[in-house]
Design a protein around this motif. Structure first.
Motif, PDB file in Angstrom:
ATOM      1  N   THR A 236      36.471  43.816  47.891  1.00 49.27           N
ATOM      2  CA  THR A 236      37.009  43.113  46.838  1.00 49.27           C
ATOM      3  C   THR A 236      36.234  43.167  45.533  1.00 49.27           C
ATOM      4  OG1 THR A 236      35.778  40.976  47.367  1.00 49.27           O
ATOM      5  CG2 THR A 236      38.268  41.276  47.787  1.00 49.27           C
ATOM      6  N   ASP A 237      34.686  43.312  45.956  1.00 46.33           N
ATOM      7  CA  ASP A 237      33.738  43.835  44.882  1.00 46.33           C
ATOM      8  C   ASP A 237      33.966  45.256  44.231  1.00 46.33           C
ATOM      9  OD1 ASP A 237      32.572  41.413  45.245  1.00 46.33           O
ATOM     10  OD2 ASP A 237      30.750  42.082  46.518  1.00 46.33           O
ATOM     11  N   PHE A 238      34.287  45.970  45.202  1.00 45.28           N
ATOM     12  CA  PHE A 238      34.631  47.547  44.785  1.00 45.28           C
ATOM     13  C   PHE A 238      36.064  47.550  43.986  1.00 45.28           C
ATOM     14  CE2 PHE A 238      37.086  51.328  45.628  1.00 45.28           C
ATOM     15  CZ  PHE A 238      36.233  52.109  45.100  1.00 45.28           C
ATOM     16  N   LEU A 239      36.982  46.860  44.394  1.00 41.23           N
ATOM     17  CA  LEU A 239      38.278  46.726  43.554  1.00 41.23           C
ATOM     18  C   LEU A 239      37.988  46.154  42.338  1.00 41.23           C
ATOM     19  CD1 LEU A 239      40.799  45.933  46.412  1.00 41.23           C
ATOM     20  CD2 LEU A 239      40.276  48.183  45.331  1.00 41.23           C
ATOM     21  N   ALA A 240      37.265  45.015  42.225  1.00 34.54           N
ATOM     22  CA  ALA A 240      37.123  44.438  41.025  1.00 34.54           C
ATOM     23  C   ALA A 240      36.302  45.263  40.136  1.00 34.54           C
ATOM     24  CB  ALA A 240      36.256  43.161  41.357  1.00 34.54           C
ATOM     25  N   GLU A 241      35.215  45.972  40.441  1.00 36.18           N
ATOM     26  CA  GLU A 241      34.643  47.060  39.568  1.00 36.18           C
ATOM     27  C   GLU A 241      35.633  48.010  39.407  1.00 36.18           C
ATOM     28  OE1 GLU A 241      31.188  48.317  41.913  1.00 36.18           O
ATOM     29  OE2 GLU A 241      30.290  46.360  41.870  1.00 36.18           O
ATOM     30  N   ASP A 242      36.377  48.488  40.163  1.00 40.11           N
ATOM     31  CA  ASP A 242      37.412  49.665  39.802  1.00 40.11           C
ATOM     32  C   ASP A 242      38.385  49.113  38.827  1.00 40.11           C
ATOM     33  OD1 ASP A 242      38.156  52.165  40.157  1.00 40.11           O
ATOM     34  OD2 ASP A 242      39.731  51.659  41.570  1.00 40.11           O
ATOM     35  N   ASP A 243      38.992  47.760  39.020  1.00 39.33           N
ATOM     36  CA  ASP A 243      39.721  47.234  37.822  1.00 39.33           C
ATOM     37  C   ASP A 243      39.000  46.995  36.574  1.00 39.33           C
ATOM     38  OD1 ASP A 243      41.785  47.111  39.850  1.00 39.33           O
ATOM     39  OD2 ASP A 243      41.344  45.002  40.071  1.00 39.33           O
ATOM     40  N   TYR A 244      37.757  46.738  36.627  1.00 36.44           N
ATOM     41  CA  TYR A 244      37.086  46.615  35.324  1.00 36.44           C
ATOM     42  C   TYR A 244      36.734  48.127  34.740  1.00 36.44           C
ATOM     43  CZ  TYR A 244      33.312  45.943  31.983  1.00 36.44           C
ATOM     44  OH  TYR A 244      32.687  45.993  30.905  1.00 36.44           O
ATOM     45  N   ASP A 245      36.483  49.062  35.345  1.00 37.73           N
ATOM     46  CA  ASP A 245      36.469  50.248  34.768  1.00 37.73           C
ATOM     47  C   ASP A 245      37.807  51.042  34.212  1.00 37.73           C
ATOM     48  OD1 ASP A 245      33.903  50.466  35.666  1.00 37.73           O
ATOM     49  OD2 ASP A 245      34.072  51.666  37.348  1.00 37.73           O
ATOM     50  N   ASP A 246      38.829  50.421  35.006  1.00 40.85           N
ATOM     51  CA  ASP A 246      40.229  50.923  34.580  1.00 40.85           C
ATOM     52  C   ASP A 246      40.794  50.209  33.336  1.00 40.85           C
ATOM     53  OD1 ASP A 246      40.448  52.482  36.620  1.00 40.85           O
ATOM     54  OD2 ASP A 246      41.954  51.481  37.882  1.00 40.85           O
ATOM     55  N   GLU A 247      40.305  48.784  33.231  1.00 39.19           N
ATOM     56  CA  GLU A 247      40.515  48.185  31.894  1.00 39.19           C
ATOM     57  C   GLU A 247      39.659  48.541  30.895  1.00 39.19           C
ATOM     58  OE1 GLU A 247      39.993  44.138  32.873  1.00 39.19           O
ATOM     59  OE2 GLU A 247      41.343  43.892  34.340  1.00 39.19           O
ATOM     60  N   TYR A 248      38.414  48.970  31.085  1.00 40.02           N
ATOM     61  CA  TYR A 248      37.483  49.328  30.149  1.00 40.02           C
ATOM     62  C   TYR A 248      38.011  50.802  29.494  1.00 40.02           C
ATOM     63  CZ  TYR A 248      33.082  51.113  27.710  1.00 40.02           C
ATOM     64  OH  TYR A 248      32.354  51.445  26.843  1.00 40.02           O
TER      65      TYR A 248
END
Length: 156
Positions: free
Chosen positions: A75-87
């Motif tokens: 979930t940490d990895f996915l959250a970081e990945d989502d953040y990167d995608d949003e950014y």
């Protein structure tokens, strides 16, 4: 001394007394000693089963902890990945410009790189759109380009 050993010891003591088995009280005592022996035997088996169940529970607890850690990492990895995608999406949106085709009137989203290249074909009608930013960079022109400069008198 374990419970089984104690029950066997009591049974041995009773057998060593050479009690008259014809008497009713002796029958009761022998039956009670037999019951105690059977109960301690069952108790030992139950204790062994409880220890086995506790071992299985401990193993399951360890596996659940590992799964929780893996889940948290995921979930940490996915959250970081989502953040990167949003950014990245935000970055892309910041560089999109809306351009209207002068021929067909279609509104086209163009990124900054395409604008800098200076041209694009309209996806609607196929006509070439050209972007000229030379007037924006007029202050940066060196002396050798002075002959080709045109001055817009209305802007002065």
């Amino acid at each position: 001394m374990t419970l089984n050993e104690r029950a066997a010891y009591l049974k041995g003591l009773a057998d060593g007394l050479n009690l008259d088995e014809g008497k009713p009280e002796v029958k009761v005592i022998k039956e009670m000693l037999e019951l105690i022996y059977d109960l301690t035997d069952e108790f030992s088996l139950t204790q062994d089963e409880i220890e086995d169940v506790c071992d299985v529970i401990d193993d399951l607890r360890d596996e659940v902890c590992e799964l929780e850690e893996d889940f948290d990492d995921l979930t940490d990895f996915l959250a970081e990945d989502d953040y990167d995608d949003e950014y990245e999406d935000d970055e892309d949106e910041n560089f999109d410009y809306e351009v209207k085709c002068p021929d067909c009137g279609a509104e086209i989203l163009v990124d900054e790189d395409t604008l800098i290249e200076g041209e694009i074909n309209c996806p609607n009608c196929g006509n070439e759109l050209e972007f000229d930013f030379s007037s924006l960079f007029a202050d940066e022109v060196d002396d050798s380009d002075v002959d080709s400069l045109t001055i817009d008198e209305d802007a002065i």
